[in-house]
Design a protein around this motif. Structure first.
Motif, PDB file in Angstrom:
ATOM      1  N   THR A  37      10.070  -5.620   1.387  1.00 64.47           N
ATOM      2  CA  THR A  37       9.132  -4.528   1.635  1.00 64.47           C
ATOM      3  C   THR A  37       9.086  -3.567   0.458  1.00 64.47           C
ATOM      4  O   THR A  37       8.006  -3.143   0.025  1.00 64.47           O
ATOM      5  N   SER A  38      10.263  -3.222  -0.061  1.00 67.54           N
ATOM      6  CA  SER A  38      10.320  -2.300  -1.195  1.00 67.54           C
ATOM      7  C   SER A  38       9.564  -2.868  -2.387  1.00 67.54           C
ATOM      8  O   SER A  38       8.765  -2.175  -3.033  1.00 67.54           O
ATOM      9  N   GLU A  39       9.814  -4.152  -2.672  1.00 66.10           N
ATOM     10  CA  GLU A  39       9.139  -4.763  -3.811  1.00 66.10           C
ATOM     11  C   GLU A  39       7.637  -4.887  -3.559  1.00 66.10           C
ATOM     12  O   GLU A  39       6.826  -4.661  -4.463  1.00 66.10           O
ATOM     13  N   LEU A  40       7.274  -5.251  -2.307  1.00 65.25           N
ATOM     14  CA  LEU A  40       5.856  -5.406  -1.992  1.00 65.25           C
ATOM     15  C   LEU A  40       5.125  -4.083  -2.111  1.00 65.25           C
ATOM     16  O   LEU A  40       4.046  -4.007  -2.718  1.00 65.25           O
ATOM     17  N   VAL A  41       5.703  -3.022  -1.529  1.00 65.71           N
ATOM     18  CA  VAL A  41       5.055  -1.710  -1.608  1.00 65.71           C
ATOM     19  C   VAL A  41       5.000  -1.229  -3.046  1.00 65.71           C
ATOM     20  O   VAL A  41       4.000  -0.637  -3.480  1.00 65.71           O
ATOM     21  N   GLU A  42       6.076  -1.506  -3.806  1.00 65.68           N
ATOM     22  CA  GLU A  42       6.067  -1.116  -5.218  1.00 65.68           C
ATOM     23  C   GLU A  42       4.940  -1.830  -5.955  1.00 65.68           C
ATOM     24  O   GLU A  42       4.202  -1.213  -6.741  1.00 65.68           O
ATOM     25  N   ASP A  43       4.802  -3.128  -5.695  1.00 63.19           N
ATOM     26  CA  ASP A  43       3.715  -3.882  -6.345  1.00 63.19           C
ATOM     27  C   ASP A  43       2.355  -3.350  -5.922  1.00 63.19           C
ATOM     28  O   ASP A  43       1.419  -3.265  -6.743  1.00 63.19           O
TER      29      ASP A  43
END
Length: 684
Positions: A37-43
């Motif tokens: 989730t963190s990586e997806l939201v960051e992307d």
């Protein structure tokens, strides 16, 4: 007395274990979800920011394109009106009035193009407010545009170009930029430069709006536009416009990363750092580009880690940048991840309380069964059991308890009967043991009034009653003695032992030859031996006057002679008694020296085993006898005592597997001893 401990709830323990497994599984899943989730939201944040930057670039591009089009469209009108210099003022006013973004517009002619107008002629129109456009002619000795770099560069160019941003006159607040196009006469000669001035104030305001829309947490995001030399053309902080230079700022820092990114912007590149862009501090490659690595280093500007988004504005040589703190990009991903974790944790708490309630309710019959089991354990076999509705494993357990109650009641009744029977049997065995022991000699020394013989014996049965025996008595100055071992143990062996001992006494009472005694016993036992039991047997007859001993060995272990040395008494191989009726047994004789001990034993001594199943053996038996002889204390009682101590120490905690019987006879005739000593003295 059993110590009572606090009972721990099975429902709680089961709930705890289930929740522990759920916590482990959900913990791993939550960690993965958090990371993803963190990586997806960051992307997504990076992609959204790139889109906003791209939108802003296109907006600026469209505005400048409108200026470019408006200026370029008036070139033909200007060139057609070169022979009407006064009409040029009207055209300039028209350009300004039709294009709200154009602040001013002018045509700068070459020197003396209109002799009547002087060396400098520049028809010029400027917007003073929304309704007033002022016409005037600019240029002169104090404003010699002919020597200005922008004029020379535009004059020499073959197409339109954008000037560097500038402040007009004493105005240091409103930056301007001009789009300049060369003007040609009918002969194709360049005679003037048409320039349209655009205020850059709207650029800074546009950057401020874009930055505010980013919704950054600490309002630390900023955006700016730099020119081809790194000068700030627009900035969310207007104080930097045309006064500061991004390239010089990056060159002043020790870190080379910001300088590298600045030069990429000046070169018209597009990218994001860290994510899409890359950088390695060190030497450049042969092709002149930096090696690419994904987010190896943090970009630190003004002491803060930031993301830098940048894109070129085509046909201008400018580059727009959006600088956002790393936390504003990553923070949203972290926030979403934390929210998901809190939701999962809350769900686990709800599951915990629901599971605890359901498990406690489901396992309630187990508690009732445990209470009933305690009553049963106290002897109340008729305690009532709980009534269950569901036909499941707990119901089966309840049925099993009910069967157990019935079985225990029946078992206790049977146990009472069995216990009474066992007590009677044990009493009878005790009587049998006492009877058996009473049949054996038990007073030692047996002949206290005689000094020519000393005897000691012991019998330790493996069970309540055993099958070993020994016996002796004196008749006609002859010592009749025997030792035997009945095959098997327990009551059957004890009965055969009693019969054998009785037969020995009866037969030897009127028979002095050991061989005949053994043969008589063998025929008597073999005649009615339906159980196929046999007895290893040794019979000896010692003449107390002469020391001569006749003996017969029927399959028994060879006795030891402990006197001047230690050795086995030679014995012929004969069958045990009771095996074959009519067997002829051989008889042997030997002379027993005074003070010699005849040591007889059963296989319960030499075949005794320790916990490792190692036997005591003949070697250890001889070693104990030799130690007694060396100490000069060899007598029947001490020899049996030391043998008993040695075998017990060897066996240790191992269970006794066979009857242990020993008989020691010491011949002590002093007359014969004196005769022997006199004979040896005469020889010397």
């Amino acid at each position: 007395m059993k110590k009572h401990t606090k009972i721990k709830s099975f429902a709680k323990r089961l709930t705890g274990r289930i929740m522990l497994m759920l916590l482990i599984v959900m913990g791993l899943a939550s960690y993965l979800i958090y990371q993803l989730t963190s990586e997806l939201v960051e992307d997504l944040m990076i992609e959204e920011t790139q889109n906003k930057l791209s939108t802003s670039v296109q907006k600026v591009r469209r505005v400048l394109s409108d200026v470019y089009v408006a200026t370029s469209n008036h070139v033909p009108f200007v060139e057609e009106s070169l022979d009407q210099p006064d009409r040029l003022f009207e055209l300039m006013e028209r350009v300004v009035s039709l294009n709200p973004l154009i602040r001013s517009c002018g045509i700068s002619f070459v020197a003396d193009y209109y002799p009547q107008k002087g060396r400098w002629f520049c028809p010029y129109a400027v917007r003073r407010d929304s309704s007033l456009i002022e016409r005037k002619s600019v240029g002169g000795a104090d404003q010699d545009y002919l020597k200005a770099q922008w004029f020379i560069k535009a004059f020499e160019s073959k197409k339109g170009l954008w000037s560097k941003p500038f402040f007009e006159g004493n105005d240091t607040i409103t930056p301007l930029v001009s789009y300049m196009v060369p003007i040609h006469d009918k002969q194709g000669r360049t005679v003037a430069v048409l320039g349209a001035d655009v205020s850059l104030e709207w650029l800074s305001e546009s950057l401020q709006k874009m930055t505010r829309k980013m919704g950054n947490v600490n309002n630390e995001a900023c955006s700016f536009i730099i020119g081809g030399d790194g000068t700030y053309i627009a900035h969310t902080e207007k104080k930097h416009v045309l006064k500061d230079n991004f390239l010089k700022e990056t060159e002043a820092t020790a870190d080379t990363l910001d300088n590298y990114l600045c030069r990429k912007m000046m070169a018209g590149k597009k990218g994001v750092y860290p994510n899409v862009d890359s950088y390695v501090d060190g030497e450049e490659e042969e092709r002149g580009e930096r090696k690419e690595e994904r987010g190896e280093r943090k970009l630190i500007i003004n002491g803060k880690s930031v993301y830098l988004f940048y894109a070129p504005i085509e046909h201008t040589g400018w580059s727009m940048a959006l600088m956002i703190p790393s936390f504003d990009i990553k923070g949203m991903g972290i926030f979403v991840g934390v929210v998901l974790l809190l939701m999962i944790f809350t769900s686990l708490l709800v599951v915990y309380f629901l599971a605890r309630h359901l498990i406690k309710r489901t396992t309630k019959p187990l508690h009732q069964l445990a209470t009933s089991a305690n009553d049963v354990a106290k002897g109340n076999f008729h305690t009532p059991l709980p009534t269950l509705k569901h036909n499941d494993e707990i119901h089966q357990l309840r049925d099993s308890f009910e069967e157990m109650q019935q079985s225990l009641t029946k078992y206790v009744d049977e146990l009472k009967t069995t216990t009474a029977s066992k007590a009677a049997i044990e009493k009878e065995l005790k009587v049998a043991h006492d009877i058996q022991m009473s049949m054996l000699p038990k007073i030692f020394p047996p002949f206290p009034d005689r000094d020519d013989i000393d005897i000691a014996g012991s019998l330790t049965p493996a069970k309540d009653v055993g099958g070993d025996l020994f016996d002796f008595y004196i008749r006609d100055e002859q010592l009749f003695f025997c030792i035997g071992d009945v095959s098997g143990k327990g009551v059957p062996a004890s009965l055969v032992m009693a019969v054998t001992r009785t037969l020995f006494r009866n037969v030897s009472a009127h028979e002095s030859e050991p061989g005949h005694v053994v043969e008589s016993l063998n025929d008597a036992l073999a005649e009615t031996n339906d159980t196929n039991m046999f007895v290893t047997f040794f019979v000896g007859v010692l003449d107390l006057n002469t020391g001569m001993m006749n003996y017969c060995n029927a399959g028994h272990d060879m006795p030891l002679l402990v006197g001047r040395g230690v050795g086995m008494l030679p014995c012929d191989a004969n069958l045990p008694i009771g095996v074959m009726q009519g067997w002829k047994y051989s008889q042997q004789e030997t002379s027993i020296d005074p003070q010699t001990v005849i040591f007889l034993y059963t296989d319960g001594l030499n075949e005794a085993e320790n916990e490792e199943h190692i036997q005591f053996g003949a070697t250890r038996l001889l070693r104990v006898a030799e130690s007694q002889l060396a100490d000069g204390k060899c007598n029947p009682a001490s020899l049996i005592r030391e043998m008993t101590k040695a075998v017990r120490a060897f066996v240790g905690d191992a269970e006794q597997s066979d009857d242990l019987t020993m008989l020691a006879i010491q011949y002590k005739n002093k007359n014969i001893l004196d005769t022997i000593n006199d004979s040896e003295a005469e020889k010397k």
